[in-house]
Scaffold this active site. Structure first.
Site, mmCIF file in Angstrom:
data_model
loop_
_atom_site.group_PDB
_atom_site.id
_atom_site.type_symbol
_atom_site.label_atom_id
_atom_site.label_comp_id
_atom_site.label_asym_id
_atom_site.label_seq_id
_atom_site.Cartn_x
_atom_site.Cartn_y
_atom_site.Cartn_z
ATOM 1 N N LYS A 189 23.694 -33.484 90.638
ATOM 2 C CA LYS A 189 23.249 -33.480 89.244
ATOM 3 C C LYS A 189 22.467 -32.205 88.992
ATOM 4 C CE LYS A 189 23.616 -36.385 85.744
ATOM 5 N NZ LYS A 189 24.824 -37.165 85.431
ATOM 6 N N GLY A 237 20.771 -47.203 72.002
ATOM 7 C CA GLY A 237 21.193 -45.814 72.173
ATOM 8 C C GLY A 237 22.584 -45.594 71.635
ATOM 9 N N GLY A 271 24.353 -42.610 71.209
ATOM 10 C CA GLY A 271 24.898 -41.280 71.446
ATOM 11 C C GLY A 271 26.414 -41.381 71.473
#
Length: 348
Positions: free
Chosen positions: A74, A174, A176
């Site tokens: 990551k 959320g 998104g």
């Protein structure tokens, strides 16, 4: 701190562009470490480092439990994506990725777009999730959302005896890219959906478009619901929120939803709430870009995504048999695969 679990952590900075980045490589036993680049305004560098470490470990588990030949990595870029991000910054980041020689492959994550990945690709071939006109698979969000939907259905089957989402009360936290695609699919299949997000303008638009109920962010945990779908940031399943939850299932796209894997996994189990391991049901996006690496095939991707249902079912059965939390079982299954492949490679 999780540093002793990781193969490599690289700190990157460039004064000219304002780039401050962390690339964490957790494990490459199964293959090169693949994981998105997240850009966020962290309160401290220590917080950013911890996020990179947790997220990269989650990517190792995600690839392992999904049967992919990938390791976990990551990248974190510290800063406001709306004000700091630029072509120069992204291309400089791409050069740091390139310096790792393919050990880490980056992709789009929170605060990033496919356009940003185009800039990264100008400096390194070690990037996936680029637009289709560049030979990529484009935005992975719809596929991620499909995997979450599959996970929800497997969880409903286990808890209620049917995987039909029609008339099931589902709250999404959320909205998104992934959260909105999930909303669209759930509404289409007849679920009764409640939504919340810190972006009030977007919530108003979605309420109008999909005719769903809006809930304030601080009230979402108390919503009367069958399924809670966290699709924002992590660590939102904790002592405070578990006390408020009335759901029977937690199944969403957010990474690292449990503030403490062992403790909060057991709390959910004791409360009779089924937890769909996040690193499994949000693996659709990883499956999508993995296919891109080997010659993109949409049918193959969807077959992998649909297999999330089977893996969820196996986890739930094993958790019941061993009387431990689904979070721990999923982690054990991922670690077992990594251990087995490592032994094969070492000739043991």
């Amino acid at each position: 701190m999780l540093l002793n679990e990781h193969e490599q952590v690289m700190f990157c900075s460039d004064k000219k562009t304002g780039l401050k980045s962390i690339i964490a490589i957790h494990d490459t036993t199964l293959g090169p470490a693949l994981g998105g680049c997240r850009m966020w305004s962290y309160v401290s560098e220590k917080t950013a480092l911890l996020d990179a470490l947790r997220l990269s470990r989650g990517m190792s588990y995600k690839a392992a439990i999904s049967g992919l030949n990938l390791g976990g990595g990551k990248a974190i870029i510290i800063g406001n994506s709306a004000t700091l991000k630029s072509e120069k910054l992204m291309r400089r980041f791409g050069r740091f990725v390139n310096n790792l020689g393919g050990k880490y492959i980056t992709a789009e994550d929170v605060g990033m777009t496919t356009r940003d990945m185009e800039f990264v690709r100008m400096e390194t071939p070690h990037v996936v999730g680029v637009p289709e006109h560049m030979g990529g698979s484009g935005d992975p969000s719809p596929i991620t959302a499909e995997g979450v939907l599959v996970g929800i259905k497997a969880s409903l089957k286990h808890q209620f005896g049917s995987d039909d989402v029609k008339d099931k009360r589902i709250a999404i936290q959320g909205l998104g890219h992934v959260g909105e695609y999930l909303l669209k699919s759930l509404v289409k299949e007849g679920a009764i959906v409640s939504i919340t997000d810190i972006n009030e303008v977007k919530i108003k638009e979605l309420v109008k478009e999909y005719k769903v109920k809006a809930v304030s962010p601080d009230k979402i945990y108390q919503e009367d619901m069958d399924v809670f779908a966290p699709c924002a940031l992590g660590a939102i399943i904790n002592n405070e929120t578990i006390e408020q939850l009335k759901c029977k299932i937690i199944a969403g796209s957010a990474n690292n939803q449990l503030a403490d894997e062992l403790y909060h996994g057991n709390l959910l189990k004791d409360k009779g709430i089924l937890y769909a391991p996040d690193f499994l049901i949000n693996a659709g996006g990883l499956m999508n870009v993995y296919s891109e690496m080997n010659g993109y095939n949409k049918n193959h991707v969807m077959a992998m995504v649909n297999n999330i249902y089977t893996i969820c079912t196996d986890i739930y059965k094993r958790a019941n048999q061993e009387n431990i939390s689904t979070a721990i079982i999923a982690k054990q299954m991922a670690e077992e695969r990594i251990k087995n492949i490592k032994e094969i490679k070492n000739g043991l």
